[in-house]
Design a protein around this motif. Sequence first.
Motif, PDB file in Angstrom:
ATOM      1  N   UNK A  51      22.652 -25.050 -79.282  1.00 33.89           N
ATOM      2  CA  UNK A  51      21.789 -25.080 -78.100  1.00 33.89           C
ATOM      3  C   UNK A  51      22.536 -24.719 -76.829  1.00 33.89           C
ATOM      4  N   UNK A  52      23.814 -25.036 -76.730  1.00 35.15           N
ATOM      5  CA  UNK A  52      24.527 -24.796 -75.467  1.00 35.15           C
ATOM      6  C   UNK A  52      24.902 -23.329 -75.253  1.00 35.15           C
ATOM      7  N   UNK A  53      24.726 -22.469 -76.240  1.00 32.35           N
ATOM      8  CA  UNK A  53      24.992 -21.034 -76.053  1.00 32.35           C
ATOM      9  C   UNK A  53      23.943 -20.423 -75.135  1.00 32.35           C
ATOM     10  N   UNK A  54      24.296 -19.320 -74.486  1.00 34.46           N
ATOM     11  CA  UNK A  54      23.325 -18.584 -73.679  1.00 34.46           C
ATOM     12  C   UNK A  54      22.163 -18.180 -74.576  1.00 34.46           C
ATOM     13  N   UNK A  55      20.959 -18.426 -74.128  1.00 33.67           N
ATOM     14  CA  UNK A  55      19.777 -18.124 -74.933  1.00 33.67           C
ATOM     15  C   UNK A  55      19.363 -19.264 -75.835  1.00 33.67           C
ATOM     16  N   UNK A  56      20.211 -20.304 -75.937  1.00 27.60           N
ATOM     17  CA  UNK A  56      19.888 -21.465 -76.753  1.00 27.60           C
ATOM     18  C   UNK A  56      19.856 -21.165 -78.237  1.00 27.60           C
ATOM     19  N   UNK A  57      19.418 -22.134 -78.997  1.00 31.26           N
ATOM     20  CA  UNK A  57      19.373 -22.005 -80.456  1.00 31.26           C
ATOM     21  C   UNK A  57      18.366 -20.956 -80.910  1.00 31.26           C
ATOM     22  N   UNK A  58      17.401 -20.637 -80.055  1.00 32.34           N
ATOM     23  CA  UNK A  58      16.405 -19.621 -80.398  1.00 32.34           C
ATOM     24  C   UNK A  58      16.835 -18.226 -79.966  1.00 32.34           C
ATOM     25  N   UNK A  59      17.984 -18.132 -79.298  1.00 32.97           N
ATOM     26  CA  UNK A  59      18.586 -16.862 -78.889  1.00 32.97           C
ATOM     27  C   UNK A  59      17.653 -15.967 -78.073  1.00 32.97           C
ATOM     28  N   UNK A  60      17.018 -16.574 -77.071  1.00 29.85           N
ATOM     29  CA  UNK A  60      16.214 -15.794 -76.136  1.00 29.85           C
ATOM     30  C   UNK A  60      17.112 -14.813 -75.389  1.00 29.85           C
ATOM     31  N   UNK A  61      16.644 -13.608 -75.195  1.00 30.13           N
ATOM     32  CA  UNK A  61      17.336 -12.688 -74.297  1.00 30.13           C
ATOM     33  C   UNK A  61      16.854 -12.979 -72.880  1.00 30.13           C
ATOM     34  N   UNK A  62      17.631 -12.578 -71.894  1.00 29.65           N
ATOM     35  CA  UNK A  62      17.216 -12.790 -70.506  1.00 29.65           C
ATOM     36  C   UNK A  62      15.883 -12.105 -70.221  1.00 29.65           C
ATOM     37  N   UNK A  65      12.967 -14.019 -71.873  1.00 29.41           N
ATOM     38  CA  UNK A  65      12.754 -15.275 -71.154  1.00 29.41           C
ATOM     39  C   UNK A  65      12.037 -14.997 -69.829  1.00 29.41           C
ATOM     40  N   UNK A  66      12.494 -14.009 -69.119  1.00 29.12           N
ATOM     41  CA  UNK A  66      11.917 -13.663 -67.820  1.00 29.12           C
ATOM     42  C   UNK A  66      10.463 -13.207 -67.963  1.00 29.12           C
ATOM     43  N   UNK A  67      10.144 -12.516 -69.047  1.00 27.62           N
ATOM     44  CA  UNK A  67       8.769 -12.068 -69.286  1.00 27.62           C
ATOM     45  C   UNK A  67       7.815 -13.226 -69.573  1.00 27.62           C
ATOM     46  N   UNK A  69       8.358 -16.737 -68.711  1.00 28.68           N
ATOM     47  CA  UNK A  69       8.413 -17.963 -67.919  1.00 28.68           C
ATOM     48  C   UNK A  69       9.111 -17.756 -66.582  1.00 28.68           C
ATOM     49  N   UNK A  70       8.732 -18.557 -65.586  1.00 26.97           N
ATOM     50  CA  UNK A  70       9.452 -18.516 -64.312  1.00 26.97           C
ATOM     51  C   UNK A  70      10.695 -19.418 -64.301  1.00 26.97           C
ATOM     52  N   UNK A  71      10.902 -20.194 -65.361  1.00 27.72           N
ATOM     53  CA  UNK A  71      12.054 -21.090 -65.421  1.00 27.72           C
ATOM     54  C   UNK A  71      13.342 -20.283 -65.437  1.00 27.72           C
ATOM     55  N   UNK A  72      14.424 -20.846 -64.904  1.00 30.72           N
ATOM     56  CA  UNK A  72      15.707 -20.135 -64.958  1.00 30.72           C
ATOM     57  C   UNK A  72      16.169 -19.947 -66.412  1.00 30.72           C
ATOM     58  N   UNK A  73      16.889 -18.865 -66.660  1.00 27.95           N
ATOM     59  CA  UNK A  73      17.358 -18.542 -68.010  1.00 27.95           C
ATOM     60  C   UNK A  73      18.210 -19.666 -68.598  1.00 27.95           C
ATOM     61  N   UNK A  74      18.909 -20.410 -67.776  1.00 27.16           N
ATOM     62  CA  UNK A  74      19.735 -21.508 -68.278  1.00 27.16           C
ATOM     63  C   UNK A  74      18.891 -22.546 -69.032  1.00 27.16           C
ATOM     64  N   UNK A  82      12.763 -24.494 -74.363  1.00 27.01           N
ATOM     65  CA  UNK A  82      12.861 -23.325 -75.238  1.00 27.01           C
ATOM     66  C   UNK A  82      11.773 -23.346 -76.300  1.00 27.01           C
ATOM     67  N   UNK A  83      11.521 -24.495 -76.881  1.00 20.97           N
ATOM     68  CA  UNK A  83      10.469 -24.591 -77.900  1.00 20.97           C
ATOM     69  C   UNK A  83       9.091 -24.368 -77.285  1.00 20.97           C
ATOM     70  N   UNK A  84       8.885 -24.848 -76.077  1.00 22.74           N
ATOM     71  CA  UNK A  84       7.623 -24.623 -75.370  1.00 22.74           C
ATOM     72  C   UNK A  84       7.408 -23.124 -75.139  1.00 22.74           C
ATOM     73  N   UNK A  85       8.437 -22.429 -74.724  1.00 21.49           N
ATOM     74  CA  UNK A  85       8.334 -20.998 -74.451  1.00 21.49           C
ATOM     75  C   UNK A  85       8.227 -20.214 -75.768  1.00 21.49           C
TER      76      UNK A  85
END
Length: 148
Positions: A51-62, A65-67, A69-74, A82-85
Amino acid sequence: MSGSWSASFVWLLVGLSVTCSAAQSGAIAPTTTIDLDRLIACLEMREGAPWHYAGGALQFTKATWRDLTPYPYSWASRPDKARQIARKALLLTIQRMEQSGITPSVWLLALRWNCGYAGMLRRMNQRWEYAEHVNNLYYDHDFLRTRL
């Protein structure tokens, strides 16, 4: 959005699972329920990242993620967000597939997760190891007991 259509879509967004027909021949019964929480757990397992890796355990790309949600990529490293998105992404994919006349399945949703929508369209009639692995995890009853 019009009345009954928007109410149906809202119901999908808050529901724990979505009902749809199987697209992969022989993999599952003609009509089945796709449990999105279970599918997301399988995607996490297949991605294999902490989970602490960039993109989390689901490996979202920036960009993805940006497409979505308005939440920050972190926040992609926060399991709850991440599960909600991921749920939102899968529901939007199901909606788009149904509008295109494609019957959603676990295999196709995993393929889309790995390759994007256009990649899914190009590869949906080919063998794809990532999608097969997620599909196998999803239908593995031992995985269900140990993960969820």
